[in-house]
Enzyme design. Structure first.
Site, mmCIF file in Angstrom:
data_model
loop_
_atom_site.group_PDB
_atom_site.id
_atom_site.type_symbol
_atom_site.label_atom_id
_atom_site.label_comp_id
_atom_site.label_asym_id
_atom_site.label_seq_id
_atom_site.Cartn_x
_atom_site.Cartn_y
_atom_site.Cartn_z
ATOM 1 N N HIS A 146 0.809 -1.066 0.148
ATOM 2 C CA HIS A 146 0.062 -0.286 -0.187
ATOM 3 C C HIS A 146 0.871 1.305 0.149
ATOM 4 C CE1 HIS A 146 -2.957 3.105 1.436
ATOM 5 N NE2 HIS A 146 -3.949 2.333 1.069
ATOM 6 N N GLU A 197 -3.954 2.216 -7.234
ATOM 7 C CA GLU A 197 -4.287 3.070 -6.395
ATOM 8 C C GLU A 197 -3.503 4.426 -6.726
ATOM 9 O OE1 GLU A 197 -6.556 1.840 -2.747
ATOM 10 O OE2 GLU A 197 -4.277 1.718 -2.402
HETATM 11 C C1 PEP Z 1 -6.866 3.269 0.382
HETATM 12 O O1 PEP Z 1 -6.203 3.647 1.256
HETATM 13 O O2 PEP Z 1 -6.564 2.373 -0.097
HETATM 14 C C2 PEP Z 1 -7.845 4.155 -0.225
HETATM 15 C C3 PEP Z 1 -8.200 3.751 -1.298
HETATM 16 O O3 PEP Z 1 -8.243 5.163 0.677
HETATM 17 P P1 PEP Z 1 -9.575 6.121 0.384
HETATM 18 O O4 PEP Z 1 -10.660 5.163 -0.209
HETATM 19 O O5 PEP Z 1 -9.804 6.747 1.514
HETATM 20 O O6 PEP Z 1 -9.126 7.044 -0.806
#
Ligand code: PEP
Length: 255
Positions: free
Chosen positions: A101, A171
């Site tokens: 992450h 992400e």
């Molecule tokens: C994450 O931390 O993986 C994430 C997607 O956070 P958020 O949904 O708050 O953007």
């Protein structure tokens, strides 16, 4: 899609009503539309990654979906203070682990090479890996997202060969917790590239690509309607049981 998944990542937080509040008051009873007679089958694409300290409480109160961890040790056992091994999380009923992450990369200097080691442990131990990759805002603005993703994927997946499923969470770092997202078309195209790159560098039977970054009740469905988006990793919105179930319901409707 061999394994679509909508995952709650609670990070180092407990929902404000506690776990029982999240389940009873918000998640379950707030939604009359779901046929709760058939919960096991309904929740089969839901994953929840609470802080490891709360795995047992969560499993005791909510025996559906998948339980997971937010990180795992690259070591198997022994003198590794602070680490939790694959065997330990399996014993707690976990079947997936988030890996790499962006917060682990930022605050603990986790590199692609460490993520790759953890990926190998997960595949060996039969824990479904949820490997996070993503670009910074600077890279996004420079139009170099795919270049960076390709580097990340090569450093993590090259020479991996497995018959198991791997989940990749795309992400964008700038979208996490910011309320900003790329367009759904952009994400859809990037997911196609991710699948192509992984197929060309590794031998993996099934690759699912989920999206994470400011997914909420208002925008979730538009992501899930895209063909290459196999689910979502949800941070902030997953702490509200009602919101998380709403997102999950949207996902189930688009399957
Ligand atoms: C994450 O931390 O993986 C994430 C997607 O956070 P958020 O949904 O708050 O953007």
């Amino acid at each position: 899609m061999s394994h679509p998944l909508v995952i709650a990542n609670w990070k180092m937080n407990i929902p404000s009503g506690g776990i029982s509040g999240w389940i009873q008051n918000e998640m379950i009873s707030s939604n009359d539309e779901v046929d709760f007679e058939n919960k096991s089958s309904y929740f089969k694409f839901m994953g929840i990654a609470p802080p490891t300290s709360h795995l047992t409480e969560l499993r005791n109160l909510f025996n559906f979906g998948f339980l997971g961890v937010q990180d795992i040790s690259k070591y198997y056992d022994g003198a590794k203070t602070g680490d939790i091994s694959a065997d330990m999380v399996i014993e707690k009923g976990c079947s997936f682990s988030i890996l790499g992450h962006s917060e682990r990369r930022e605050f603990y200097n986790e590199t692609n090479s460490i993520v790759s080691e953890k990926l190998r442990v997960c595949l060996e131990k039969d824990i479904m890996p949820v490997v996070c990759i993503g670009e910074s805002l600077e890279i996004y603005n420079a139009g170099k997202t795919l270049d960076i993703l390709e580097i990340q994927l090569k450093e993590i997946f090259t020479s991996i060969s497995t018959k198991k499923t791997a989940v990749i969470a795309y992400e964008p770092v700038w979208a996490i917790g910011s309320g900003k997202t790329p367009t759904t078309d952009e994400v859809n195209n990037i997911h196609q590239h991710i699948k192509d790159i992984v197929q060309s560098i590794a031998n993996i039977e099934a690759v699912n690509v989920i999206y994470g970054g400011s997914v909420n009740c208002d925008n979730a469905k538009s992501f899930f309607q895209q063909t290459n988006i196999d689910g979502a990793l949800i941070g902030g919105a997953s702490l509200d049981g009602k919101d998380f179930l709403g997102i999950y319901n949207d996902f189930m409707e688009t399957l």
